[in-house]
Design an enzyme around this catalytic site. Sequence first.
Site, PDB file in Angstrom:
ATOM      1  N   PHE A   1       0.859  -1.183   0.000  1.00  0.00           N
ATOM      2  CA  PHE A   1       0.000   0.000   0.000  1.00  0.00           C
ATOM      3  C   PHE A   1       0.894   1.232   0.000  1.00  0.00           C
ATOM      4  O   PHE A   1       2.051   1.163   0.410  1.00  0.00           O
ATOM      5  CB  PHE A   1      -0.880  -0.002   1.255  1.00  0.00           C
ATOM      6  CG  PHE A   1      -2.344   0.017   0.945  1.00  0.00           C
ATOM      7  CD1 PHE A   1      -3.000  -1.129   0.551  1.00  0.00           C
ATOM      8  CD2 PHE A   1      -3.079   1.197   1.048  1.00  0.00           C
ATOM      9  CE1 PHE A   1      -4.355  -1.114   0.267  1.00  0.00           C
ATOM     10  CE2 PHE A   1      -4.438   1.220   0.770  1.00  0.00           C
ATOM     11  CZ  PHE A   1      -5.079   0.068   0.377  1.00  0.00           C
TER      12      PHE A   1
ATOM     13  N   GLN B   1      -7.079  14.888   3.586  1.00  0.00           N
ATOM     14  CA  GLN B   1      -6.402  14.049   2.611  1.00  0.00           C
ATOM     15  C   GLN B   1      -7.233  13.977   1.344  1.00  0.00           C
ATOM     16  O   GLN B   1      -8.419  13.670   1.394  1.00  0.00           O
ATOM     17  CB  GLN B   1      -6.235  12.643   3.171  1.00  0.00           C
ATOM     18  CG  GLN B   1      -5.622  11.708   2.159  1.00  0.00           C
ATOM     19  CD  GLN B   1      -5.144  10.437   2.820  1.00  0.00           C
ATOM     20  OE1 GLN B   1      -5.927   9.522   3.000  1.00  0.00           O
ATOM     21  NE2 GLN B   1      -3.891  10.384   3.193  1.00  0.00           N
TER      22      GLN B   1
ATOM     23  N   HIS C   1      -7.588  11.843  -1.746  1.00  0.00           N
ATOM     24  CA  HIS C   1      -7.160  10.532  -2.250  1.00  0.00           C
ATOM     25  C   HIS C   1      -7.014  10.648  -3.758  1.00  0.00           C
ATOM     26  O   HIS C   1      -7.891  11.171  -4.426  1.00  0.00           O
ATOM     27  CB  HIS C   1      -8.222   9.487  -1.881  1.00  0.00           C
ATOM     28  CG  HIS C   1      -7.768   8.080  -2.103  1.00  0.00           C
ATOM     29  ND1 HIS C   1      -7.484   7.574  -3.339  1.00  0.00           N
ATOM     30  CD2 HIS C   1      -7.540   7.074  -1.225  1.00  0.00           C
ATOM     31  CE1 HIS C   1      -7.108   6.306  -3.206  1.00  0.00           C
ATOM     32  NE2 HIS C   1      -7.131   5.988  -1.939  1.00  0.00           N
TER      33      HIS C   1
ATOM     34  N   LEU D   1     -14.525   6.236  -4.308  1.00  0.00           N
ATOM     35  CA  LEU D   1     -13.147   5.806  -4.145  1.00  0.00           C
ATOM     36  C   LEU D   1     -12.804   4.538  -4.923  1.00  0.00           C
ATOM     37  O   LEU D   1     -13.542   3.576  -4.916  1.00  0.00           O
ATOM     38  CB  LEU D   1     -12.891   5.527  -2.667  1.00  0.00           C
ATOM     39  CG  LEU D   1     -11.418   5.357  -2.369  1.00  0.00           C
ATOM     40  CD1 LEU D   1     -10.751   6.709  -2.308  1.00  0.00           C
ATOM     41  CD2 LEU D   1     -11.217   4.605  -1.084  1.00  0.00           C
TER      42      LEU D   1
ATOM     43  N   GLU E   1      -6.529   2.244  -3.056  1.00  0.00           N
ATOM     44  CA  GLU E   1      -5.105   2.173  -3.346  1.00  0.00           C
ATOM     45  C   GLU E   1      -4.669   0.721  -3.528  1.00  0.00           C
ATOM     46  O   GLU E   1      -3.637   0.435  -4.132  1.00  0.00           O
ATOM     47  CB  GLU E   1      -4.407   2.754  -2.122  1.00  0.00           C
ATOM     48  CG  GLU E   1      -3.027   3.192  -2.315  1.00  0.00           C
ATOM     49  CD  GLU E   1      -2.651   4.057  -1.109  1.00  0.00           C
ATOM     50  OE1 GLU E   1      -3.251   5.125  -0.922  1.00  0.00           O
ATOM     51  OE2 GLU E   1      -1.779   3.630  -0.362  1.00  0.00           O
TER      52      GLU E   1
ATOM     53  N   ARG F   1      -0.337   9.472  -0.509  1.00  0.00           N
ATOM     54  CA  ARG F   1      -1.460  10.035  -1.268  1.00  0.00           C
ATOM     55  C   ARG F   1      -1.296  11.502  -1.619  1.00  0.00           C
ATOM     56  O   ARG F   1      -1.672  11.930  -2.704  1.00  0.00           O
ATOM     57  CB  ARG F   1      -2.736   9.840  -0.455  1.00  0.00           C
ATOM     58  CG  ARG F   1      -3.047   8.390  -0.312  1.00  0.00           C
ATOM     59  CD  ARG F   1      -4.186   8.119   0.607  1.00  0.00           C
ATOM     60  NE  ARG F   1      -4.438   6.687   0.573  1.00  0.00           N
ATOM     61  CZ  ARG F   1      -5.354   6.074   1.301  1.00  0.00           C
ATOM     62  NH1 ARG F   1      -6.111   6.780   2.124  1.00  0.00           N
ATOM     63  NH2 ARG F   1      -5.534   4.787   1.211  1.00  0.00           N
TER      64      ARG F   1
ATOM     65  N   HIS G   1     -11.069  12.864   1.034  1.00  0.00           N
ATOM     66  CA  HIS G   1     -11.229  11.502   1.517  1.00  0.00           C
ATOM     67  C   HIS G   1     -11.194  11.383   3.033  1.00  0.00           C
ATOM     68  O   HIS G   1     -11.907  10.591   3.625  1.00  0.00           O
ATOM     69  CB  HIS G   1     -10.092  10.685   0.911  1.00  0.00           C
ATOM     70  CG  HIS G   1     -10.106   9.242   1.259  1.00  0.00           C
ATOM     71  ND1 HIS G   1     -11.195   8.438   1.018  1.00  0.00           N
ATOM     72  CD2 HIS G   1      -9.170   8.441   1.813  1.00  0.00           C
ATOM     73  CE1 HIS G   1     -10.915   7.203   1.427  1.00  0.00           C
ATOM     74  NE2 HIS G   1      -9.699   7.185   1.924  1.00  0.00           N
TER      75      HIS G   1
ATOM     76  N   ARG H   1      -2.229  10.970   6.153  1.00  0.00           N
ATOM     77  CA  ARG H   1      -2.368   9.609   6.670  1.00  0.00           C
ATOM     78  C   ARG H   1      -1.948   8.580   5.627  1.00  0.00           C
ATOM     79  O   ARG H   1      -2.295   8.703   4.456  1.00  0.00           O
ATOM     80  CB  ARG H   1      -3.838   9.358   7.038  1.00  0.00           C
ATOM     81  CG  ARG H   1      -4.145   7.925   7.351  1.00  0.00           C
ATOM     82  CD  ARG H   1      -5.576   7.742   7.772  1.00  0.00           C
ATOM     83  NE  ARG H   1      -6.534   7.829   6.693  1.00  0.00           N
ATOM     84  CZ  ARG H   1      -6.839   6.842   5.852  1.00  0.00           C
ATOM     85  NH1 ARG H   1      -6.216   5.682   5.935  1.00  0.00           N
ATOM     86  NH2 ARG H   1      -7.760   7.010   4.920  1.00  0.00           N
TER      87      ARG H   1
END
Length: 590
Positions: free
Chosen positions: A120, A240, A242, A252, A255, A286, A353, A398
């Site tokens: 990730f 954040q 994304h 979404l 990832e 991200r 996100h 994050r």
Amino acid sequence: MSMKIEYHEYDVLVVGAGGAGLNAAQVASQYVKTAVISEVYPTRSHTISAQGGISASLGNLEPDNWHWHMFDTVKGSDYLCDQDAAEFLCRKAPEMIIELEHIGLPFNRTPEGKIAQRPFGGHTAEYGKRPVKRACYVADRTGHAMLQTLFEKAVAQGTQFYSEFYALELIRNDNRVCGVLCMNIQDGTLHLFHAKAIIFATGGNCRIYETNSNAHINTGDGLALALRAGFSWADPEFFQFHPTGIYGHGNLITEGVRGEGGILLNGKGERFMERYAPTIKDLAPRDIISRAMVKEVLAGNGVGPDKDHVLLKIDHIGKEAIMEKLPGIHELALVFAGVDCTREPIPVMPTAHYQNGGIPTNYLAEVIKGYGEDGEEVYPGFYAAGECAANSVHGANRLGTNSLLDLVVFGRTAGERAAKFAKENEIADLPENAGEKGVKILEKFANSNGKYTFGPLYKELTTLMQNKAGVFRTEELMTEAVKELDDIEDKLSDFKVVDKSTVYNLDLIEALELNNMVTVSKVAAKAALLRKESRGGHSREDYPERDDVNYLKHTNAVLSGDGKSIEITYRPVRLKPLTVETFPPKPRVY
Ligand SMILES: Cc1cc2nc3c(=O)[nH]c(=O)nc-3n(C[C@H](O)[C@H](O)[C@H](O)COP(=O)(O)OP(=O)(O)OC[C@H]3O[C@@H](n4cnc5c(N)ncnc54)[C@H](O)[C@@H]3O)c2cc1C
């Protein structure tokens, strides 16, 4: 509207039934009488839609350890996370995964039967040398499996649930939080929950952006309630974005798609992340990928008639692998983009996100009251966990899969601490005016008959936040945003709730949520205006560099005066971990 208030008493009251709230509740219920209130039926909380996975350095497929995980978390946060909390999170992670497995979470397995793991963004081995397989997952429905498992466990432990109860006010006296006023959405009745300890787990607030990946309920209610009760919001400017939201919709695309080998392409067919993050490319954190995508589009390298998006290609990993590991993504792409991703790339652009900051706590999930000369002081009996909290492990950005982890780690800790507090303390007296503030706000909107209605005003708010306080920010745009947000707030005094019934009045709930979203947006925009640097998800065109000399510090926002003014102060980042050595700020190269 009936203003009779029904009284309930509990040892521990949890507000919110997402992953954080349910884990806190199932733990607290093992020791004391615990209730959960939730605006929606628990398994409809946003955690249900988490896709890609939950991180832990189990090392099931290749060597890994919590030091590397902690390093990635600190670096990923652009050095704004508290390092004691980051250590706590990463050390606890393997134990939490085993615990979840033991209570029934059906993780994907390796052929030998171990819990499977995938790479990730931002998760690396040997302090940034190469991507590592650290995310445990259940196909692309990890949150779904987790929420169902935790809900069943909480029910089995005897947790009392109040579903479709909407929290209106956090009640406190000088030195204790003592209750929450709620409205039962089903019949409009009011309920006062009096408790020894309270845990806030009310989730995020990205609905304030026009393009976002969040559930409709993610409107920042918990933050607004805490702010109105005099608590602070830490790091409100950090959101954040994304990178892979479906173009034009924002839904979404996990990832995990890139973890399984998916790559981003610009309009020239180039794999542009090779230029921005040569080592880990499409698996960079991200914030870095989102900015790279916007830069490609601004440079004229976008896709489509307006050259305004890029592509996520996944077909090369094969139909069988896609249908086995990413079935939900296949369906989402088909429904929202009209694309069969086993054959064609998915059009994507960044989507709001996650809210990185929140109600500030120490690493034991205890809410911090203030910052005096002697350091931080905690507020007895009040805890926060999950997306509404800044525990604070995400700092300015994050890492993917660290949120589901933070829900269970800090959810469990909050549950344990709250139960202990409830056992050791008497219930605090309610103040004389308990619930008055909440009733006042409710009446204001329930009886409103002015000019503005939810739809147009919500649109005005979210486009404003998107265009003037979104991925790229400048002094000029955000000064405008701060001013225009005041205008929107004024319009709330001339608002109209059309539906006057007491039964399932969503028109009224939306008005209350909009009121909260305006408060939250104002705080976020003001904090963003004042942070004159670029760090993590906060990217200023006029201050493109990170400035550790002046801004290696947490923002601390509170409401002051009539509740409409915002006061912003700063406090140091806890750079001292629990046991290991500090990771001092370094340039963030991937
Ligand atoms: C599409 C998507 C995919 C994601 N994928 C991942 C992933 O793969 N891995 C990962 O680590 N993270 C992921 N995340 C992030 C992560 O899922 C969230 O941060 C996390 O689930 C938030 O959980 P929570 O328990 O804090 O709150 P939520 O699950 O959002 O729950 C909030 C709760 O608060 C309650 N509530 C709110 N307001 C009120 C009110 N006024 N009165 C009463 N109750 C209220 C709601 O009813 C709800 O029960 C993803 C997020 C999204 C949006």
